[in-house]
Design an enzyme around this catalytic site. Structure first.
Site, PDB file in Angstrom:
ATOM      1  N   ASP A 102      69.447 -84.609 -22.753  1.00  0.00           N
ATOM      2  CA  ASP A 102      69.249 -85.887 -22.078  1.00  0.00           C
ATOM      3  C   ASP A 102      69.967 -85.868 -20.736  1.00  0.00           C
ATOM      4  O   ASP A 102      71.197 -85.880 -20.679  1.00  0.00           O
ATOM      5  CB  ASP A 102      69.775 -87.038 -22.940  1.00  0.00           C
ATOM      6  CG  ASP A 102      69.533 -88.396 -22.291  1.00  0.00           C
ATOM      7  OD1 ASP A 102      68.757 -88.456 -21.318  1.00  0.00           O
ATOM      8  OD2 ASP A 102      70.119 -89.386 -22.762  1.00  0.00           O
ATOM      9  N   ASP A 146      70.712 -95.719 -26.054  1.00  0.00           N
ATOM     10  CA  ASP A 146      70.205 -96.352 -24.850  1.00  0.00           C
ATOM     11  C   ASP A 146      70.660 -97.824 -24.863  1.00  0.00           C
ATOM     12  O   ASP A 146      71.816 -98.108 -25.129  1.00  0.00           O
ATOM     13  CB  ASP A 146      68.667 -96.188 -24.812  1.00  0.00           C
ATOM     14  CG  ASP A 146      68.036 -96.586 -23.491  1.00  0.00           C
ATOM     15  OD1 ASP A 146      67.857 -95.706 -22.634  1.00  0.00           O
ATOM     16  OD2 ASP A 146      67.699 -97.770 -23.325  1.00  0.00           O
ATOM     17  N   HIS A 182      66.046 -87.530 -24.513  1.00  0.00           N
ATOM     18  CA  HIS A 182      66.677 -88.852 -24.507  1.00  0.00           C
ATOM     19  C   HIS A 182      66.396 -89.594 -25.806  1.00  0.00           C
ATOM     20  O   HIS A 182      67.291 -90.192 -26.392  1.00  0.00           O
ATOM     21  CB  HIS A 182      66.159 -89.648 -23.308  1.00  0.00           C
ATOM     22  CG  HIS A 182      66.765 -91.009 -23.182  1.00  0.00           C
ATOM     23  ND1 HIS A 182      68.104 -91.209 -22.893  1.00  0.00           N
ATOM     24  CD2 HIS A 182      66.226 -92.253 -23.326  1.00  0.00           C
ATOM     25  CE1 HIS A 182      68.361 -92.504 -22.847  1.00  0.00           C
ATOM     26  NE2 HIS A 182      67.249 -93.163 -23.116  1.00  0.00           N
TER      27      HIS A 182
END
Length: 334
Positions: free
Chosen positions: A278, A151, A308
């Site tokens: 994800d 991320d 995720h």
């Protein structure tokens, strides 16, 4: 910062400060932040499975926290968290990596975790976060790093590696990337960005839980909420989705394209380990496998039954993947 409710946290393990001329010059170039919030240390008591002691580094007047576990003589594994998490995300991975003989460094980004939180939205930007974490890295003088970024840990971590490649021996990327705004982002991301901007409530722990396949416990959800005792502490978490380059005129497009130029010539080991579940980053490994020379011949993998936040769903498995990757790619100077 108001440390009146932070207890011993303000008096123990004093922050490192820049000591060399180059570091002091970098610190002078950092944004000047006037209004800073500091989460009381009492919020971090009784965190489940997270006994790790924080260490502090002062950068541009801000205190940045990081975890430092394992033998100090070992090459460090740098675990970079994303939005809206903090280093608590890595609690399942740290013991596995330490048991394998690795040193583990897990910072909290500015605005998250135990790190200081500028109160004004104008103090935040993608570029400022890269600057803050670059100064943090240089001040601590970490070298021979293995980066794992997910991320926003990848959007920032990859910029660190591109800007200071001499500090990094290898990179592992999971559920992340380095967008430039030149290609469309998935619909799921735009939904998330709109929620972060407009939702009247922003429940951090429940948001992280929604990004996992396996449900978090109430105590784990509370631990993700811990850094944010009030909504005014959530400025960074609210803003980050809007900083992802999503259009060709994004202010960070040029910097990310320069970073891509570095990675297109990156011959050090580079591993992809994305999850299968994800909706935002699924398939994002393909561009790295196509363009980065260092990906050739590496044991790329897909982490199954993980969302995720694959560190939550398959933390121990992911840590084993990283440890195996490091063992299989020893640094050339021994």
């Amino acid at each position: 910062p108001d440390c009146s409710d932070a207890g011993a946290a303000c008096g123990v393990d004093e922050p490192m400060t820049p000591s060399t001329p180059a570091e002091r010059s970098a610190a002078r170039a950092l944004p000047h932040v006037k209004n800073v919030l500091r989460t009381p240390e009492s919020r971090f008591l009784r965190l489940p499975d997270f006994p790790f002691k924080p260490h502090w580094t002062e950068v541009g007047g801000l205190r940045i926290a990081h975890i430092d576990e394992g033998p100090a003589s070992a090459d460090p594994v740098l675990l970079m968290h994303g939005e809206p998490a903090w280093s608590f995300l890595y609690r399942k991975m740290i013991p596995v990596l330490v048991a394998a003989g690795h040193r583990v460094i897990a910072p909290d980004l500015v605005g998250f975790g135990r790190s200081d939180k500028p109160a004004d939205a104008a103090d935040y930007s993608y570029g400022n976060h890269v600057a803050w974490m670059s100064a943090w890295l240089e001040t601590n003088d970490f070298r021979h790093l293995t980066l794992f970024g997910q991320d926003w840990g990848s959007l920032i971590g990859l910029r660190l590696a591109a800007g200071m490649p001499h500090r990094f021996d290898r990179i592992a990327l999971g559920n992340g990337g380095l967008p430039t705004g030149a290609t469309p982002l998935p619909r799921a991301f735009h939904v998330w960005r709109a929620f972060a901007r407009w939702s009247p409530v922003f429940p951090i722990g429940r948001i992280v839980n929604a990004g996992c396949v396996d449900r978090l416990s109430d105590a784990e959800i509370a631990a993700y909420d811990a850094p944010f005792p009030e909504s005014r502490y959530k400025v960074a978490a609210r803003l980050f989705p809007g900083f992802v380059p999503a259009s060709p005129d994004d202010p960070e497009r040029e910097a990310n394209e320069r970073a891509w130029d570095v990675f297109k010539q990156w011959e050090k080991p580079f591993l992809t380990c994305f999850s299968s579940g994800d909706p935002i980053t699924r398939g994002g490994d393909r561009i790295w496998l196509k363009l980065v020379p260092g990906t050739k011949g590496q044991p790329h993998t897909t982490i199954r039954r993980a969302g995720h936040f694959l560190q939550e769903d398959k933390g121990a498995e992911l840590a084993e993947v990283l440890s195996s990757f490091i063992r299989g790619t020893p640094r050339k100077d021994g």
